[in-house]
Design a protein around this motif. Structure first.
Motif, PDB file in Angstrom:
ATOM      1  N   TRP A   2      36.567  42.963  40.785  1.00  0.00           N
ATOM      2  CA  TRP A   2      37.400  41.933  41.415  1.00  0.00           C
ATOM      3  C   TRP A   2      37.770  40.863  40.386  1.00  0.00           C
ATOM      4  N   LEU A  92      35.793  49.196  50.423  1.00  0.00           N
ATOM      5  CA  LEU A  92      35.790  48.244  49.316  1.00  0.00           C
ATOM      6  C   LEU A  92      35.489  48.909  47.972  1.00  0.00           C
ATOM      7  N   TRP A 166      29.363  46.028  53.918  1.00  0.00           N
ATOM      8  CA  TRP A 166      29.372  46.631  52.582  1.00  0.00           C
ATOM      9  C   TRP A 166      28.042  47.317  52.274  1.00  0.00           C
ATOM     10  N   VAL A 197      42.677  42.576  53.388  1.00  0.00           N
ATOM     11  CA  VAL A 197      41.649  42.915  52.401  1.00  0.00           C
ATOM     12  C   VAL A 197      42.278  43.142  51.034  1.00  0.00           C
ATOM     13  N   GLY A 201      41.321  41.179  47.716  1.00  0.00           N
ATOM     14  CA  GLY A 201      40.947  41.944  46.541  1.00  0.00           C
ATOM     15  C   GLY A 201      41.752  41.570  45.311  1.00  0.00           C
TER      16      GLY A 201
END
Length: 302
Positions: A2, A92, A166, A197, A201
Protein backbone atom coordinates in the motif's frame (compact mmCIF):
# COMPACT_ATOMS: atom_id res chain seq x y z
CA UNK A 1 1.92 -3.10 -0.98
CA UNK A 2 0.00 0.00 0.00
CA UNK A 3 -0.67 2.40 -1.66
CA UNK A 4 -1.10 0.83 -5.04
CA UNK A 5 -3.47 1.53 -7.94
CA UNK A 6 -5.70 -1.47 -8.68
CA UNK A 7 -8.77 -1.30 -10.91
CA UNK A 8 -11.91 -1.88 -8.86
CA UNK A 9 -13.25 -4.47 -11.29
CA UNK A 10 -10.08 -6.55 -10.99
CA UNK A 11 -10.57 -7.23 -7.26
CA UNK A 12 -11.87 -10.54 -6.00
CA UNK A 13 -15.01 -10.37 -3.91
CA UNK A 14 -17.67 -12.40 -2.19
CA UNK A 15 -21.16 -11.58 -0.97
CA UNK A 16 -23.27 -13.00 1.84
CA UNK A 17 -26.92 -13.03 0.79
CA UNK A 18 -29.31 -13.44 3.73
CA UNK A 19 -32.92 -14.47 3.18
CA UNK A 20 -35.97 -16.02 4.84
CA UNK A 21 -38.34 -18.73 3.70
CA UNK A 22 -37.92 -21.44 1.10
CA UNK A 23 -36.09 -24.73 1.54
CA UNK A 24 -32.40 -23.72 1.49
CA UNK A 25 -31.14 -27.29 1.66
CA UNK A 26 -32.91 -28.03 -1.64
CA UNK A 27 -31.39 -25.20 -3.68
CA UNK A 28 -29.05 -26.49 -6.40
CA UNK A 29 -25.74 -24.65 -6.02
CA UNK A 30 -23.30 -23.55 -8.67
CA UNK A 31 -19.75 -24.95 -8.25
CA UNK A 32 -18.08 -23.51 -5.15
CA UNK A 33 -21.19 -21.78 -3.81
CA UNK A 34 -22.12 -22.45 -0.17
CA UNK A 35 -25.45 -22.45 1.64
CA UNK A 36 -24.75 -21.75 5.31
CA UNK A 37 -27.73 -23.50 6.88
CA UNK A 38 -26.76 -22.44 10.42
CA UNK A 39 -27.07 -18.73 9.52
CA UNK A 40 -30.80 -18.13 9.82
CA UNK A 41 -32.71 -14.87 9.95
CA UNK A 42 -36.08 -14.06 11.53
CA UNK A 43 -39.39 -14.36 9.69
CA UNK A 44 -42.47 -12.24 10.32
CA UNK A 45 -43.67 -14.61 13.06
CA UNK A 46 -40.36 -14.44 14.94
CA UNK A 47 -39.16 -17.89 13.85
CA UNK A 48 -35.64 -18.66 12.64
CA UNK A 49 -35.90 -19.00 8.88
CA UNK A 50 -33.98 -19.09 5.62
CA UNK A 51 -30.21 -19.15 5.40
CA UNK A 52 -27.18 -17.35 4.00
CA UNK A 53 -25.96 -17.97 0.45
CA UNK A 54 -22.41 -17.10 -0.62
CA UNK A 55 -20.15 -17.68 -3.61
CA UNK A 56 -16.50 -18.65 -3.69
CA UNK A 57 -14.17 -15.68 -4.33
CA UNK A 58 -15.23 -14.38 -7.76
CA UNK A 59 -14.42 -11.48 -10.07
CA UNK A 60 -16.57 -8.85 -11.72
CA UNK A 61 -16.77 -10.70 -15.03
CA UNK A 62 -18.29 -13.68 -13.15
CA UNK A 63 -21.12 -11.65 -11.63
CA UNK A 64 -23.81 -13.39 -13.72
CA UNK A 65 -23.40 -16.29 -11.28
CA UNK A 66 -25.08 -14.05 -8.71
CA UNK A 67 -28.06 -13.44 -11.02
CA UNK A 68 -28.46 -17.18 -11.56
CA UNK A 69 -28.36 -18.01 -7.84
CA UNK A 70 -30.78 -15.21 -6.98
CA UNK A 71 -33.19 -16.59 -9.56
CA UNK A 72 -32.91 -20.05 -7.99
CA UNK A 73 -33.66 -18.57 -4.56
CA UNK A 74 -36.65 -16.58 -5.76
CA UNK A 75 -38.06 -19.66 -7.51
CA UNK A 76 -38.50 -21.05 -3.98
CA UNK A 77 -40.50 -18.01 -2.82
CA UNK A 78 -37.70 -16.79 -0.57
CA UNK A 79 -37.58 -13.16 0.57
CA UNK A 80 -35.12 -10.66 1.95
CA UNK A 81 -37.04 -9.11 4.82
CA UNK A 82 -36.26 -6.55 7.52
CA UNK A 83 -34.01 -9.01 9.40
CA UNK A 84 -31.70 -9.65 6.43
CA UNK A 85 -28.45 -8.03 5.45
CA UNK A 86 -26.11 -8.08 2.47
CA UNK A 87 -22.42 -8.32 3.38
CA UNK A 88 -19.74 -7.72 0.76
CA UNK A 89 -16.22 -9.13 1.18
CA UNK A 90 -13.49 -7.50 -0.91
CA UNK A 91 -10.16 -9.28 -1.29
CA UNK A 92 -7.10 -7.38 -0.03
CA UNK A 93 -4.44 -9.62 -1.54
CA UNK A 94 -3.23 -6.80 -3.84
CA UNK A 95 -2.08 -4.82 -0.79
CA UNK A 96 -1.63 -7.45 1.92
CA UNK A 97 -1.79 -6.45 5.61
CA UNK A 98 -0.34 -3.02 4.80
CA UNK A 99 -3.84 -1.80 3.88
CA UNK A 100 -5.45 -2.62 7.23
CA UNK A 101 -4.36 0.58 8.99
CA UNK A 102 -5.35 2.77 6.00
CA UNK A 103 -8.75 1.06 6.02
CA UNK A 104 -9.20 1.95 9.67
CA UNK A 105 -8.21 5.56 8.98
CA UNK A 106 -10.56 5.70 5.98
CA UNK A 107 -13.37 4.22 8.08
CA UNK A 108 -13.08 7.06 10.58
CA UNK A 109 -13.44 9.55 7.73
CA UNK A 110 -16.04 7.91 5.47
CA UNK A 111 -18.03 5.28 7.36
CA UNK A 112 -20.95 7.61 8.08
CA UNK A 113 -21.21 8.56 4.42
CA UNK A 114 -20.98 4.95 3.25
CA UNK A 115 -23.68 3.93 5.74
CA UNK A 116 -25.86 6.81 4.50
CA UNK A 117 -25.44 5.84 0.84
CA UNK A 118 -26.49 2.28 1.69
CA UNK A 119 -29.43 3.50 3.85
CA UNK A 120 -28.79 1.03 6.66
CA UNK A 121 -32.01 0.28 8.55
CA UNK A 122 -31.85 1.67 12.07
CA UNK A 123 -32.53 -1.68 13.76
CA UNK A 124 -29.61 -3.24 11.86
CA UNK A 125 -27.01 -0.79 13.17
CA UNK A 126 -26.34 -3.12 16.10
CA UNK A 127 -24.79 -5.52 13.57
CA UNK A 128 -22.42 -2.91 12.12
CA UNK A 129 -21.03 -0.58 14.81
CA UNK A 130 -18.52 2.08 13.82
CA UNK A 131 -14.77 1.84 13.75
CA UNK A 132 -13.43 4.00 16.58
CA UNK A 133 -10.29 6.04 17.17
CA UNK A 134 -9.53 3.72 20.08
CA UNK A 135 -9.47 0.75 17.69
CA UNK A 136 -6.99 2.52 15.44
CA UNK A 137 -4.76 3.33 18.40
CA UNK A 138 -4.93 -0.26 19.67
CA UNK A 139 -4.01 -1.55 16.24
CA UNK A 140 -1.07 0.85 15.98
CA UNK A 141 0.21 -0.33 19.37
CA UNK A 142 -0.38 -4.04 18.75
CA UNK A 143 -1.54 -5.04 15.26
CA UNK A 144 -3.91 -7.98 15.16
CA UNK A 145 -7.60 -8.90 15.10
CA UNK A 146 -7.93 -8.44 18.88
CA UNK A 147 -7.44 -4.69 18.40
CA UNK A 148 -10.45 -4.48 16.06
CA UNK A 149 -13.09 -6.13 18.22
CA UNK A 150 -16.01 -4.35 19.86
CA UNK A 151 -17.62 -5.63 23.01
CA UNK A 152 -21.37 -5.90 22.77
CA UNK A 153 -24.20 -7.78 21.10
CA UNK A 154 -25.09 -9.45 18.83
CA UNK A 155 -21.94 -10.00 16.77
CA UNK A 156 -21.19 -6.36 17.36
CA UNK A 157 -17.47 -7.04 17.31
CA UNK A 158 -17.86 -6.88 13.52
CA UNK A 159 -17.76 -3.25 12.47
CA UNK A 160 -19.69 -1.86 9.53
CA UNK A 161 -16.33 -1.71 7.75
CA UNK A 162 -14.88 -4.89 9.21
CA UNK A 163 -11.12 -4.83 8.64
CA UNK A 164 -10.69 -7.67 11.14
CA UNK A 165 -11.92 -9.93 8.33
CA UNK A 166 -8.42 -9.66 6.86
CA UNK A 167 -7.11 -11.95 9.59
CA UNK A 168 -9.81 -14.56 8.94
CA UNK A 169 -10.46 -14.42 5.20
CA UNK A 170 -7.99 -12.00 3.62
CA UNK A 171 -10.81 -9.52 2.99
CA UNK A 172 -12.50 -6.43 4.33
CA UNK A 173 -16.20 -7.01 4.99
CA UNK A 174 -18.63 -4.13 4.42
CA UNK A 175 -21.83 -4.89 6.35
CA UNK A 176 -24.05 -1.81 5.93
CA UNK A 177 -26.33 -2.91 3.09
CA UNK A 178 -29.87 -4.06 3.79
CA UNK A 179 -30.96 -7.43 2.52
CA UNK A 180 -32.04 -7.89 -1.10
CA UNK A 181 -32.66 -10.59 -3.69
CA UNK A 182 -32.85 -8.02 -6.50
CA UNK A 183 -29.87 -8.52 -8.82
CA UNK A 184 -29.46 -4.84 -9.71
CA UNK A 185 -29.53 -3.76 -6.04
CA UNK A 186 -27.05 -6.47 -5.09
CA UNK A 187 -24.65 -5.70 -7.93
CA UNK A 188 -24.75 -1.94 -7.29
CA UNK A 189 -23.85 -2.62 -3.66
CA UNK A 190 -20.92 -4.81 -4.68
CA UNK A 191 -19.70 -2.19 -7.16
CA UNK A 192 -19.81 0.55 -4.52
CA UNK A 193 -17.79 -1.58 -2.09
CA UNK A 194 -15.23 -2.54 -4.74
CA UNK A 195 -14.78 1.07 -5.79
CA UNK A 196 -14.41 2.20 -2.18
CA UNK A 197 -11.74 -0.37 -1.34
CA UNK A 198 -9.84 0.34 -4.56
CA UNK A 199 -9.83 4.05 -3.67
CA UNK A 200 -8.49 3.33 -0.18
CA UNK A 201 -5.92 0.98 -1.68
CA UNK A 202 -4.73 3.79 -3.96
CA UNK A 203 -4.44 6.18 -0.99
CA UNK A 204 -7.02 8.59 -2.44
CA UNK A 205 -8.48 11.41 -0.37
CA UNK A 206 -12.25 11.35 -0.68
CA UNK A 207 -15.14 13.66 0.29
CA UNK A 208 -17.12 12.69 3.39
CA UNK A 209 -20.53 13.89 2.19
CA UNK A 210 -22.57 10.91 0.90
CA UNK A 211 -23.53 12.10 -2.59
CA UNK A 212 -20.09 13.58 -3.15
CA UNK A 213 -18.45 10.35 -2.01
CA UNK A 214 -20.51 8.27 -4.44
CA UNK A 215 -19.67 10.71 -7.24
CA UNK A 216 -15.94 10.69 -6.44
CA UNK A 217 -15.95 6.89 -6.47
CA UNK A 218 -17.85 6.79 -9.77
CA UNK A 219 -20.49 4.65 -8.08
CA UNK A 220 -24.27 4.90 -8.50
CA UNK A 221 -25.83 7.50 -6.20
CA UNK A 222 -28.88 5.31 -5.55
CA UNK A 223 -30.59 2.05 -6.35
CA UNK A 224 -29.28 0.18 -3.29
CA UNK A 225 -31.39 -2.16 -1.10
CA UNK A 226 -33.94 0.08 0.63
CA UNK A 227 -34.43 0.10 4.41
CA UNK A 228 -37.29 -1.95 5.83
CA UNK A 229 -38.83 -1.21 9.24
CA UNK A 230 -38.69 -3.89 11.91
CA UNK A 231 -42.06 -5.04 13.27
CA UNK A 232 -43.20 -3.67 16.59
CA UNK A 233 -42.77 -7.04 18.35
CA UNK A 234 -39.09 -7.10 17.36
CA UNK A 235 -38.53 -3.59 18.72
CA UNK A 236 -40.21 -4.63 21.98
CA UNK A 237 -38.01 -7.71 22.20
CA UNK A 238 -34.90 -5.54 21.79
CA UNK A 239 -36.14 -3.19 24.52
CA UNK A 240 -36.68 -6.19 26.77
CA UNK A 241 -33.15 -7.44 26.08
CA UNK A 242 -31.73 -4.03 26.95
CA UNK A 243 -33.60 -4.13 30.26
CA UNK A 244 -32.64 -7.73 31.14
CA UNK A 245 -28.95 -7.75 30.20
CA UNK A 246 -27.72 -5.79 33.25
CA UNK A 247 -29.51 -8.25 35.55
CA UNK A 248 -28.43 -11.40 33.72
CA UNK A 249 -24.88 -10.50 32.63
CA UNK A 250 -23.17 -11.13 36.03
CA UNK A 251 -24.60 -14.66 36.21
CA UNK A 252 -23.62 -15.40 32.61
CA UNK A 253 -20.09 -14.14 33.34
CA UNK A 254 -19.83 -16.60 36.23
CA UNK A 255 -21.05 -19.47 34.07
CA UNK A 256 -19.01 -18.51 30.99
CA UNK A 257 -16.15 -16.13 31.88
CA UNK A 258 -15.12 -13.50 29.32
CA UNK A 259 -18.26 -14.03 27.25
CA UNK A 260 -20.79 -11.55 25.90
CA UNK A 261 -24.53 -11.94 25.55
CA UNK A 262 -25.71 -12.19 21.96
CA UNK A 263 -29.45 -12.35 22.53
CA UNK A 264 -32.20 -13.17 25.00
CA UNK A 265 -35.39 -14.93 23.98
CA UNK A 266 -38.50 -15.69 26.02
CA UNK A 267 -39.19 -19.44 26.30
CA UNK A 268 -41.74 -21.43 28.22
CA UNK A 269 -41.04 -20.97 31.93
CA UNK A 270 -38.27 -18.40 31.59
CA UNK A 271 -35.73 -16.95 29.17
CA UNK A 272 -33.00 -18.38 26.94
CA UNK A 273 -29.71 -16.49 26.97
CA UNK A 274 -27.13 -17.07 24.21
CA UNK A 275 -23.56 -16.02 25.00
CA UNK A 276 -20.35 -16.24 22.98
CA UNK A 277 -16.70 -16.55 23.95
CA UNK A 278 -14.05 -14.57 22.01
CA UNK A 279 -13.14 -17.78 20.14
CA UNK A 280 -16.69 -18.05 18.81
CA UNK A 281 -17.82 -20.80 21.21
CA UNK A 282 -21.56 -20.38 21.74
CA UNK A 283 -23.39 -21.47 24.87
CA UNK A 284 -27.05 -21.17 25.83
CA UNK A 285 -28.55 -20.93 29.29
CA UNK A 286 -32.09 -21.16 30.58
CA UNK A 287 -33.01 -18.83 33.44
CA UNK A 288 -36.27 -18.75 35.36
CA UNK A 289 -37.58 -15.89 37.52
CA UNK A 290 -37.68 -16.55 41.28
CA UNK A 291 -38.34 -14.53 44.41
CA UNK A 292 -34.59 -13.92 44.75
CA UNK A 293 -33.97 -13.02 41.09
CA UNK A 294 -33.19 -14.98 37.94
CA UNK A 295 -32.25 -18.60 38.70
CA UNK A 296 -30.09 -20.62 36.33
CA UNK A 297 -32.02 -23.75 35.34
CA UNK A 298 -29.73 -25.48 32.85
CA UNK A 299 -27.05 -24.99 30.21
CA UNK A 300 -27.12 -25.95 26.55
CA UNK A 301 -23.80 -26.28 24.69
CA UNK A 302 -23.86 -25.83 20.90
Amino acid sequence: MWPSEVKWNELQFGVEIEFVGGAPEEVELLPGWIMALDEQQTDEAGRESGSELKPPPIRWEQREQIREMLNRLKAQNTQANWSCGLHVHVGLEKWDEAIVKPLLEASLLYQDALRSILQTSEHRLIFCPPVTQEMLERFEASPGPHALRHRGRPQSHRCGINAASWFDWGTVEIRYANGSLDYEEVIRTIELCLRFVAAVGAGRKLPSEPSELASALGAPAGGYPPPAPAPQWHKERMWLEDALIPAIAPQVERLLPDSEILHILPVEGGILVAAEKPDGTLSKFIFRPSVSGWAHVRSIQD
